[in-house]
Design a protein around this motif. Structure first.
Motif, PDB file in Angstrom:
ATOM      1  N   GLN A   4     -19.067   4.477  -9.797  1.00  0.00           N
ATOM      2  CA  GLN A   4     -17.868   5.154  -9.284  1.00  0.00           C
ATOM      3  C   GLN A   4     -17.285   6.085 -10.350  1.00  0.00           C
ATOM      4  O   GLN A   4     -16.824   7.187 -10.042  1.00  0.00           O
ATOM      5  CB  GLN A   4     -16.815   4.114  -8.869  1.00  0.00           C
ATOM      6  CG  GLN A   4     -17.187   3.367  -7.601  1.00  0.00           C
ATOM      7  CD  GLN A   4     -16.249   2.183  -7.333  1.00  0.00           C
ATOM      8  OE1 GLN A   4     -15.854   1.469  -8.252  1.00  0.00           O
ATOM      9  NE2 GLN A   4     -15.918   1.971  -6.075  1.00  0.00           N
ATOM     10  N   SER A  43       0.774  -1.232   0.000  1.00  0.00           N
ATOM     11  CA  SER A  43       0.000   0.000   0.000  1.00  0.00           C
ATOM     12  C   SER A  43       0.812   1.292   0.000  1.00  0.00           C
ATOM     13  O   SER A  43       0.575   2.200  -0.791  1.00  0.00           O
ATOM     14  CB  SER A  43      -0.924   0.038   1.216  1.00  0.00           C
ATOM     15  OG  SER A  43      -1.830  -1.005   1.128  1.00  0.00           O
ATOM     16  N   SER A  90      -5.859  -5.749  -3.228  1.00  0.00           N
ATOM     17  CA  SER A  90      -5.376  -6.307  -1.960  1.00  0.00           C
ATOM     18  C   SER A  90      -5.546  -7.836  -1.831  1.00  0.00           C
ATOM     19  O   SER A  90      -4.580  -8.522  -1.476  1.00  0.00           O
ATOM     20  CB  SER A  90      -6.015  -5.523  -0.819  1.00  0.00           C
ATOM     21  OG  SER A  90      -6.047  -6.279   0.321  1.00  0.00           O
ATOM     22  N   ASP A 120      -5.947   0.027  -4.382  1.00  0.00           N
ATOM     23  CA  ASP A 120      -5.414  -0.674  -3.216  1.00  0.00           C
ATOM     24  C   ASP A 120      -6.429  -1.700  -2.702  1.00  0.00           C
ATOM     25  O   ASP A 120      -6.092  -2.848  -2.419  1.00  0.00           O
ATOM     26  CB  ASP A 120      -5.079   0.356  -2.125  1.00  0.00           C
ATOM     27  CG  ASP A 120      -4.280  -0.279  -1.006  1.00  0.00           C
ATOM     28  OD1 ASP A 120      -3.335  -1.039  -1.310  1.00  0.00           O
ATOM     29  OD2 ASP A 120      -4.618  -0.046   0.172  1.00  0.00           O
ATOM     30  N   GLN A 121      -7.680  -1.273  -2.661  1.00  0.00           N
ATOM     31  CA  GLN A 121      -8.735  -2.150  -2.157  1.00  0.00           C
ATOM     32  C   GLN A 121      -8.988  -3.303  -3.151  1.00  0.00           C
ATOM     33  O   GLN A 121      -9.111  -4.458  -2.751  1.00  0.00           O
ATOM     34  CB  GLN A 121      -9.987  -1.300  -1.939  1.00  0.00           C
ATOM     35  CG  GLN A 121     -11.234  -2.058  -1.576  1.00  0.00           C
ATOM     36  CD  GLN A 121     -12.420  -1.541  -2.386  1.00  0.00           C
ATOM     37  OE1 GLN A 121     -12.486  -0.369  -2.740  1.00  0.00           O
ATOM     38  NE2 GLN A 121     -13.348  -2.431  -2.685  1.00  0.00           N
ATOM     39  N   LYS A 122      -9.019  -2.980  -4.431  1.00  0.00           N
ATOM     40  CA  LYS A 122      -9.287  -4.008  -5.456  1.00  0.00           C
ATOM     41  C   LYS A 122      -8.178  -5.062  -5.525  1.00  0.00           C
ATOM     42  O   LYS A 122      -8.423  -6.242  -5.714  1.00  0.00           O
ATOM     43  CB  LYS A 122      -9.394  -3.353  -6.843  1.00  0.00           C
ATOM     44  CG  LYS A 122     -10.713  -2.701  -7.098  1.00  0.00           C
ATOM     45  CD  LYS A 122     -11.590  -3.626  -7.891  1.00  0.00           C
ATOM     46  CE  LYS A 122     -13.031  -3.338  -7.643  1.00  0.00           C
ATOM     47  NZ  LYS A 122     -13.819  -3.040  -8.796  1.00  0.00           N
ATOM     48  N   GLU A 131      -6.923   4.629  -3.411  1.00  0.00           N
ATOM     49  CA  GLU A 131      -7.770   3.868  -2.483  1.00  0.00           C
ATOM     50  C   GLU A 131      -8.526   2.747  -3.207  1.00  0.00           C
ATOM     51  O   GLU A 131      -8.625   1.628  -2.718  1.00  0.00           O
ATOM     52  CB  GLU A 131      -8.754   4.792  -1.764  1.00  0.00           C
ATOM     53  CG  GLU A 131      -8.063   5.554  -0.643  1.00  0.00           C
ATOM     54  CD  GLU A 131      -8.930   6.641  -0.026  1.00  0.00           C
ATOM     55  OE1 GLU A 131     -10.141   6.684  -0.304  1.00  0.00           O
ATOM     56  OE2 GLU A 131      -8.367   7.468   0.731  1.00  0.00           O
ATOM     57  N   LEU A 132      -9.033   3.081  -4.395  1.00  0.00           N
ATOM     58  CA  LEU A 132      -9.786   2.071  -5.144  1.00  0.00           C
ATOM     59  C   LEU A 132      -8.882   0.899  -5.545  1.00  0.00           C
ATOM     60  O   LEU A 132      -9.213  -0.269  -5.329  1.00  0.00           O
ATOM     61  CB  LEU A 132     -10.402   2.704  -6.401  1.00  0.00           C
ATOM     62  CG  LEU A 132     -11.128   1.694  -7.291  1.00  0.00           C
ATOM     63  CD1 LEU A 132     -12.452   1.262  -6.659  1.00  0.00           C
ATOM     64  CD2 LEU A 132     -11.389   2.267  -8.686  1.00  0.00           C
ATOM     65  N   ARG A 188       0.862   4.017  -3.001  1.00  0.00           N
ATOM     66  CA  ARG A 188       0.376   5.393  -2.873  1.00  0.00           C
ATOM     67  C   ARG A 188       1.431   6.378  -3.391  1.00  0.00           C
ATOM     68  O   ARG A 188       1.132   7.300  -4.148  1.00  0.00           O
ATOM     69  CB  ARG A 188       0.026   5.697  -1.415  1.00  0.00           C
ATOM     70  CG  ARG A 188      -0.595   7.052  -1.244  1.00  0.00           C
ATOM     71  CD  ARG A 188      -1.173   7.315   0.131  1.00  0.00           C
ATOM     72  NE  ARG A 188      -1.806   8.617   0.135  1.00  0.00           N
ATOM     73  CZ  ARG A 188      -1.136   9.742   0.265  1.00  0.00           C
ATOM     74  NH1 ARG A 188       0.176   9.735   0.418  1.00  0.00           N
ATOM     75  NH2 ARG A 188      -1.776  10.910   0.221  1.00  0.00           N
TER      76      ARG A 188
END
Ligand code: ADP
Ligand code: TRP
Length: 331
Positions: A255, A215, A285, A281-283, A278-279, A219
């Motif tokens: 989105q 992460s 992960s 990273d979440q997808k 954020e998107l 970023r």
């Protein structure tokens, strides 16, 4: 049954361009019921540039782990190392006897190298060109034709190579009859993913974002994406924004609409980058966790690659036997 096939070179960790341009479309196609697929690691193609054995070995595992972490179903798709299927290299020789030198002279990668030598004022225009680089399209044709692939999902830069494979197959078939299947490329138009500096995302430009960065590093990289100098409150045009283009690759329709509205209202580039980070990273992960698990214990990968190579060899040796017979080679 339709057969699809594609390969990725283990030159580095796969990046967003490889994933969005080639791996995800291939995995999507591979899911269909009536599709048989071969997804492989093109290690002998990588040998044209990678001469460090540790990098070769580790990156081969990394590409294999990426295929699996991104959803390759080993019950349905075959995954293997190119080097574990020696039939490929016998076929490559056969194909080379049906490939004119002129056809290779016109291949993009070779032409680019010659042009670079010309621009650098070198007297030898073939400076730095190995026979591996020169005949690269023939080896790729062997990968494709050995497996009788119907469709080859690739990024736009590889389309020419698939067309060359088709050309060579036609020449062989003209001589010996319809033995080789003529492949078609599958590439989404305008799907070349752009990198941090605004050029095509590529390991060779060092402008790429590795797919499974942790992460914090992810970023940092996303924050480096090139933008213009318009002030934070100024409305932004989504159609010319790299951040928006990348966001679209990962986001739902809803989105995408939300971000479009924020752009129109005026949004700081830093905030847009944060939303993208954020998107993604979440997808990514869950896949990143799976990737790390596979890389920490290679025994499962070794087993998959071994099983895959046996299946690929079985199919490949049948095609070679047919071709040898037609050519009058062997007993
Ligand atoms: P690189 O250019 O980074 O060395 P590779 O040549 O290993 O990448 O490419 C592997 C696959 O990924 C190929 O099918 C290629 O077309 C695709 N690909 C690579 N970069 C991009 C990109 N920026 N956009 C779309 N597809 C890409
Ligand atoms: N040349 C492809 C690349 O650079 C990798 C590759 C090797 C490939 N053999 C292939 C792709 C066969 C599709 C089919 O990305």
């Amino acid at each position: 049954m339709k057969t699809i096939l594609t390969g990725v070179k283990p030159t580095d960790l796969p990046h967003w361009g490889n994933y969005l341009g080639a791996m995800r479309p291939a995995l999507d196609l591979a899911k269909a019921k009536d599709v048989k697929s071969a997804l492989f690691i093109a290690d002998y193609h990588a040998l044209t540039t990678i001469h460090d054995p540790l990098i070769m070995k580790e990156m081969t595992y990394a590409v294999a782990a990426t295929w699996v972490a991104c959803g390759l179903d080993p019950q349905k798709a075959i995954i293997y190392r190119q080097s574990d299927v020696p039939e490929t290299f016998e076929l490559a020789w056969i194909l080379s006897c049906f490939s004119s030198k002129g056809l290779m002279n016109r291949a993009h990668a070779y032409k680019a190298k010659v042009q670079a030598n010309e621009e650098a004022g070198k007297s030898d225009l073939d400076f730095g060109v190995s026979m591996g680089l020169f005949t690269y399209p023939i080896l790729m044709a062997a990968d494709i034709l050995l497996f009788s692939a119907d469709e080859v999902p690739v990024g736009e830069d590889q389309i020419q190579h698939v067309e060359i494979a088709r050309d060579i197959a036609l020449r062989v078939n003209n001589t010996y009859g319809e033995i080789l299947k003529l492949p078609k490329f599958v590439a989404q138009k305008n799907k070349t993913i752009v990198g941090l500096d605004g050029r095509k995302m590529s390991k060779s430009y060092n402008n790429h974002i590795p797919l499974f960065l942790e992460s914090k590093k992810l970023r940092k990289m996303v924050m480096k994406i090139k933008t213009d100098s318009s002030p934070p409150e100024a409305p932004k045009d989504p159609s010319t924004s790299l951040i928006f283009d990348l966001y679209k690759e990962f986001a739902t329709e809803e989105q995408i609409q939300d971000l479009r509205l924020s752009y129109e209202k005026g949004m700081a580039w830093g905030d847009a980058k944060q939303v993208l980070f954020e998107l993604v990273d979440q997808k990514l992960s869950p896949m990143r966790i799976e990737f790390q698990k596979l890389m920490d214990d290679k025994s499962y990968l070794n087993q998959l690659l071994h099983e895959g190579s046996l299946k690929a060899r079985e199919q490949g040796s049948q095609l070679l036997a047919q071709l040898r017979k037609a050519m009058g080679i062997g007993a």
